[in-house]
Design a protein around this motif. Structure first.
Motif, PDB file in Angstrom:
ATOM      1  N   SER A  38       0.609  -1.822  -0.071  1.00 11.98           N
ATOM      2  CA  SER A  38      -0.567  -0.262   0.039  1.00 11.98           C
ATOM      3  C   SER A  38       0.678   1.471   0.629  1.00 11.98           C
ATOM      4  O   SER A  38       0.218   1.787  -0.437  1.00 11.98           O
ATOM      5  CB  SER A  38      -1.922  -0.435   1.425  1.00 11.98           C
ATOM      6  OG  SER A  38      -0.182   0.358   2.593  1.00 11.98           O
ATOM      7  N   GLY A  39       2.354   0.906   0.488  1.00  8.91           N
ATOM      8  CA  GLY A  39       3.266   2.506   0.652  1.00  8.91           C
ATOM      9  C   GLY A  39       3.006   2.837   1.988  1.00  8.91           C
ATOM     10  O   GLY A  39       3.709   3.614   1.346  1.00  8.91           O
ATOM     11  N   VAL A  40       2.365   2.755   2.679  1.00  9.44           N
ATOM     12  CA  VAL A  40       2.499   3.243   3.935  1.00  9.44           C
ATOM     13  C   VAL A  40       3.819   2.831   4.736  1.00  9.44           C
ATOM     14  O   VAL A  40       3.959   3.871   5.544  1.00  9.44           O
ATOM     15  CB  VAL A  40       1.237   2.831   5.131  1.00  9.44           C
ATOM     16  CG1 VAL A  40       1.577   1.406   5.231  1.00  9.44           C
ATOM     17  CG2 VAL A  40       1.300   3.187   6.292  1.00  9.44           C
ATOM     18  N   ASN A  41       4.292   1.894   4.478  1.00 17.38           N
ATOM     19  CA  ASN A  41       6.303   1.806   4.844  1.00 17.38           C
ATOM     20  C   ASN A  41       7.057   2.615   4.320  1.00 17.38           C
ATOM     21  O   ASN A  41       7.924   3.109   5.132  1.00 17.38           O
ATOM     22  CB  ASN A  41       6.412   0.869   4.187  1.00 17.38           C
ATOM     23  CG  ASN A  41       6.282   0.349   2.694  1.00 17.38           C
ATOM     24  OD1 ASN A  41       5.430   0.793   1.859  1.00 17.38           O
ATOM     25  ND2 ASN A  41       7.603   0.152   2.645  1.00 17.38           N
ATOM     26  N   LYS A  42       6.626   3.816   2.854  1.00 19.92           N
ATOM     27  CA  LYS A  42       7.576   4.377   3.013  1.00 19.92           C
ATOM     28  C   LYS A  42       7.350   5.831   4.549  1.00 19.92           C
ATOM     29  O   LYS A  42       8.405   6.684   3.925  1.00 19.92           O
ATOM     30  CB  LYS A  42       7.141   5.111   2.201  1.00 19.92           C
ATOM     31  CG  LYS A  42       7.197   3.954   0.626  1.00 19.92           C
ATOM     32  CD  LYS A  42       6.844   4.578  -0.745  1.00 19.92           C
ATOM     33  CE  LYS A  42       7.088   3.685  -2.056  1.00 19.92           C
ATOM     34  NZ  LYS A  42       6.716   3.369  -2.831  1.00 19.92           N
TER      35      LYS A  42
END
Length: 79
Positions: A38-42
């Motif tokens: 989802s990209g939340v790790n970025k």
């Protein structure tokens, strides 16, 4: 705020029927993939910081589950 974004993504992934096994238990590998992709790790400085938050949230959600579900999951993990 970042923590709540991860929690929202984890709960969203858990709600997805595709992230459950045939017996209805949660496939945590699929949940992990959905959240990470989802990209939340970025929003985190690195993957280590992200996974620290992710596992803390997963532990919290598992603790919220009814005892019957936890026992079933434990039996599946041990079986």
């Amino acid at each position: 705020m970042i923590y709540s974004l991860v929690e929202a993504k984890v709960r969203e992934a858990i709600a997805d029927p595709e992230n459950h096994t045939s017996d209805g238990s949660i496939d945590w590998d699929f949940v992990d993939i959905d959240c990470y992709m989802s990209g939340v790790n970025k929003f985190f400085k690195d993957d280590e910081a992200y996974y620290e938050a992710y596992y803390e949230i997963v532990d919290m959600i598992v603790a919220e589950q009814p005892v019957e579900l936890m026992n079933t999951q434990l039996e599946l993990d041990l079986g």
